[in-house]
Design an enzyme around this catalytic site. Structure first.
Site, PDB file in Angstrom:
ATOM      1  N   GLY A   1       3.194  -1.240   6.878  1.00 27.66           N
ATOM      2  CA  GLY A   1       3.031  -0.763   5.614  1.00 27.66           C
ATOM      3  C   GLY A   1       1.646  -0.751   4.322  1.00 27.66           C
ATOM      4  O   GLY A   1       1.363  -2.435   4.498  1.00 27.66           O
TER       5      GLY A   1
ATOM      6  N   GLY B   1       0.727  -2.286   1.717  1.00 25.59           N
ATOM      7  CA  GLY B   1       1.410  -3.490   0.990  1.00 25.59           C
ATOM      8  C   GLY B   1       0.665  -3.698  -0.240  1.00 25.59           C
ATOM      9  O   GLY B   1       1.020  -3.755  -1.739  1.00 25.59           O
TER      10      GLY B   1
ATOM     11  N   ASP C   1       0.335  -9.976  -4.199  1.00 27.86           N
ATOM     12  CA  ASP C   1       0.773  -9.540  -5.610  1.00 27.86           C
ATOM     13  C   ASP C   1       0.104  -7.420  -5.400  1.00 27.86           C
ATOM     14  O   ASP C   1       0.656  -7.166  -6.760  1.00 27.86           O
ATOM     15  CB  ASP C   1       0.166 -10.109  -6.496  1.00 27.86           C
ATOM     16  CG  ASP C   1      -1.307  -9.920  -6.365  1.00 27.86           C
ATOM     17  OD1 ASP C   1      -1.912  -8.993  -5.418  1.00 27.86           O
ATOM     18  OD2 ASP C   1      -2.148 -10.695  -6.476  1.00 27.86           O
ATOM     19  N   GLY C   2       0.269  -6.985  -4.724  1.00 23.64           N
ATOM     20  CA  GLY C   2      -0.258  -5.462  -4.216  1.00 23.64           C
ATOM     21  C   GLY C   2      -1.038  -5.623  -5.453  1.00 23.64           C
ATOM     22  O   GLY C   2      -1.339  -4.232  -5.551  1.00 23.64           O
TER      23      GLY C   2
ATOM     24  N   ARG D   1      -8.402   6.491  -3.111  1.00 23.82           N
ATOM     25  CA  ARG D   1      -8.969   7.028  -1.234  1.00 23.82           C
ATOM     26  C   ARG D   1      -8.447   8.238  -1.631  1.00 23.82           C
ATOM     27  O   ARG D   1      -7.217   8.495  -1.777  1.00 23.82           O
ATOM     28  CB  ARG D   1      -8.335   5.688  -1.307  1.00 23.82           C
ATOM     29  CG  ARG D   1      -9.454   5.790   0.428  1.00 23.82           C
ATOM     30  CD  ARG D   1      -8.993   5.360   1.539  1.00 23.82           C
ATOM     31  NE  ARG D   1      -7.257   4.852   1.907  1.00 23.82           N
ATOM     32  CZ  ARG D   1      -7.083   3.053   2.432  1.00 23.82           C
ATOM     33  NH1 ARG D   1      -7.930   2.906   2.603  1.00 23.82           N
ATOM     34  NH2 ARG D   1      -6.114   3.169   2.549  1.00 23.82           N
TER      35      ARG D   1
ATOM     36  N   ASP E   1      -3.859  -0.989  12.798  1.00 24.48           N
ATOM     37  CA  ASP E   1      -3.722  -0.621  11.688  1.00 24.48           C
ATOM     38  C   ASP E   1      -4.599  -0.173  10.567  1.00 24.48           C
ATOM     39  O   ASP E   1      -4.169   0.789   9.316  1.00 24.48           O
ATOM     40  CB  ASP E   1      -2.531  -1.347  11.089  1.00 24.48           C
ATOM     41  CG  ASP E   1      -3.272  -2.882  10.414  1.00 24.48           C
ATOM     42  OD1 ASP E   1      -3.613  -3.378  10.913  1.00 24.48           O
ATOM     43  OD2 ASP E   1      -3.169  -3.063   9.119  1.00 24.48           O
TER      44      ASP E   1
END
Length: 477
Positions: free
Chosen positions: A90, A92, A125-126, A176, A252
């Site tokens: 997913g 992240g 931490d994304g 993006r 992915d």
């Protein structure tokens, strides 16, 4: 052209609901600054490029403010990573802010990368850092200029938030763009969790939004799979022809659109090495340059497996058996164009293989050698150690061109002068980390027109210096 405030949203993926994504708000950057923006990417949205000078531009793309109609969502998916299935991945460190509809009726996902932690961050931490954001921005805009299908990048913003990777760095965000962010891993997630109703819903959604023309076929899903396979193998053929190494071809990271997606430790070849590994984490060389076509086929087999509940297994096996010829034909076409060979003649494959063998043995610069050949520059032979063998090959190469000269005029239009070499990206990153964004912007402009030689830019067309060869690139890069 429209303004930021007037962009129109139609958030189709968000409407699929919470089984497919989770609502998450971005974590804003502190004291954000605009590093670089792409006017071409802005125009894809129908957005006036001058809007990059609007303070709202930096506020929006640093997560500090949102459009009223934006619906930030973190998408859920799974995937095979280095050949091993990971049941839940997913978004992240990224969020799908929403889908903009331009004045041509085209939908473009706005995906903010580095937007902070999500339920799929897996203790991360994304955040994204400046170097990774600059690298993705440059590649997203350089590849399309070479004719390689890719996601696009609108801009990079830099904040003061500290982030620890191999060292302390500062957080950045990249915006993006893509017509869709659906990956092979989306289908795998619902297949392996036995959520077949949701898998059917995802298939129908993808047919409607990405492959509407396939809905007219007798078997729409089979027609879609064939189109995904064709686009994917043609994309990889372009990677191979232009010496591009993706680095992490996990399922992915494979787009259902057949576009280059999720840039990490990518690289363009410098010295030709068929087995070049650009990701220093790839100890086994799974994603080495010469393995990319095979891995693309393997990934398509993973996608086919996820479609088994709705397609006949034997039919899928037949389709998979027809995939590699798609790649081979496209790669042959591209390399013939680069060498000025019209049509196909017996012995072409052997003659091309001999050239690549000579380049391998000599560690010849891949891009510079091909450009010099296209320019009929005698200096091309200087890139080979075995000059006699090179001279012999050149005689047969010119004889092959003379069989039909119709392809000669187009050679300079498919052999770039300027390529996004790792050392050029690193020079731009080093300057940007000192708050000098001029080199990032300059390199971006040069790579917009890679086939035209410009006086004064000789340094950008040269082979890398010793320090710039075989730079190690990590996934955090």
């Amino acid at each position: 052209m429209t303004t930021l405030a007037d962009l129109q949203f139609d958030n189709r993926f968000a409407r699929l609901g919470d089984r497919f994504s989770t609502a998450v708000m971005p974590e804003p950057l502190s004291n954000p600054r605009l590093v670089v923006a792409s006017s071409e990417a802005a125009e894809l949205l129908g957005l006036d490029p001058a809007e990059a000078d609007n303070p709202l531009f930096t506020e929006l793309f640093s997560g500090r403010t949102l459009w009223r109609d934006a619906e930030p969502r973190a998408m859920v998916y799974s995937g095979h990573q280095f050949g091993i299935y990971n049941p839940q991945l997913g978004d992240g460190r990224g969020l799908l802010l929403g889908e903009v509809v331009n004045d041509r009726g085209e939908h473009w996902d706005l995906h903010l990368k580095g937007a902070g932690s999500t339920p799929y961050s897996r203790m991360g931490d994304g955040r994204a850092v400046l170097r990774s954001s600059i690298r993705e921005f440059l590649a997203s805009e350089a590849l399309p200029a070479l004719g390689i299908p890719s996601s696009r990048a609108l801009c990079v913003t830099l904040g003061d938030n500290p982030v620890r990777r191999e060292r302390m760095e500062r957080a950045a965000m990249l915006l993006r763009l893509a017509p869709s962010h659906i990956r092979f891993g989306h289908f795998e997630f619902f297949y392996y969790t036995d959520q077949l109703d949701e898998l059917r819903q995802l298939i129908d959604f993808t047919l409607q939004t990405c492959y509407p023309h396939c809905q007219q076929a007798e078997q729409p899903l089979l027609a879609m799979f064939r189109e995904v396979a064709r686009r994917t193998m043609h994309m990889v053929a372009r990677w191979q022809a232009y010496g591009f190494c993706h680095g992490v071809m996990n399922t992915d990271n494979m787009s259902i659109l057949g576009i280059t997606f999720d840039f990490g430790p990518y690289a363009f070849l410098d010295d030709y090495d068929a087995g070049h590994i650009c990701n220093h984490s790839d100890d086994a060389g799974r994603y080495a340059f010469n393995r990319q076509p095979v891995i693309a086929h393997w990934n398509l087999a993973c996608l086919a497996q996820a479609l088994v509940p709705f397609l006949d297994v034997e039919t899928l096996k037949t389709e998979l058996g027809q995939i590699m010829p798609l790649y081979e034909a496209e790669y042959r076409r591209l390399m013939h164009a680069r060498l000025g060979w019209a049509g196909e003649q017996p012995g072409d494959d052997a003659l091309l293989a001999e050239l690549l063998g000579l380049m391998q043995a000599s560690a010849a610069d891949y891009h510079l050698t091909l450009r010099l050949l296209a320019e009929d520059d005698p200096a091309s032979r200087d890139h080979f150690i075995d000059r006699d063998a090179a001279d012999d090959w050149l005689v047969r190469h010119r004889a092959r061109q003379a069989m039909d000269t119709s392809a000669l005029a187009g050679r300079l239009l498919c052999n770039p002068v300027y390529v996004l070499r790792n050392y050029l990206a690193q020079q731009a990153i080093s300057a940007a980390e000192q708050e000098d964004f001029s080199e990032v912007r300059r390199l971006h402009q040069i790579l917009r027109e890679p086939f035209t030689r410009v006086p004064g830019l000789e340094a950008y067309a040269a082979s890398p210096p010793d320090w710039g060869r075989r730079l190690e690139i990590s996934c955090s890069s």
